[in-house]
Design a protein around this motif. Sequence first.
Motif: not given
Length: 163
Positions: A9-13, A107-110, A131-132, A138-140
């Motif tokens: 979800n974080a990557a999609r955002i 993740s702090p995102v999503g 970050v996660s 998986m990390q970003l």
Amino acid sequence: MAKKISKTNAARILDKEKIDYEILQYQPEEGANDGVSVAAKIGFPVEVVHKTLVAAGTSRQIYVFVIPVAEELDLKKGAQAAGEKKIEMVAVKDILPLTGYVKGGCSPVGMKKPFPTFISKKAEQQPEIIVSAGRIGMQLKMSPADLVKVTAGELAELTVSGH
């Protein structure tokens, strides 16, 4: 054919917001998924890899704190940043229902809902931070400024002195 990475979800955002990032993957191991181990697995210094912590204020508001993995959140500084009398860490069992993420893959995102997010000022000293991505293993990797932007975060002094 290369195995396609299923996006979190974080990557999609980040895609939707047109933010540059890179996904880094590692093999999770039983009991060795703390941030310092993850930094070693992906080959980055601990100053670059950040962990996401979830805390609640006296007001019951939930807050997200992003700090370097080898450091500790200073609860007084966190409370000060959040404008609370005090904050305390959320119980591990409450992380998934609150955020939609599990401990170690938060993740702090999503997150399920946007929570006030505070990012360690030390992140600014790095050209990129990690970050996660919202899943264990998986990390970003992205710029600190983009992380601040996508989380509507604020930079703050958050870690225990001496670290």
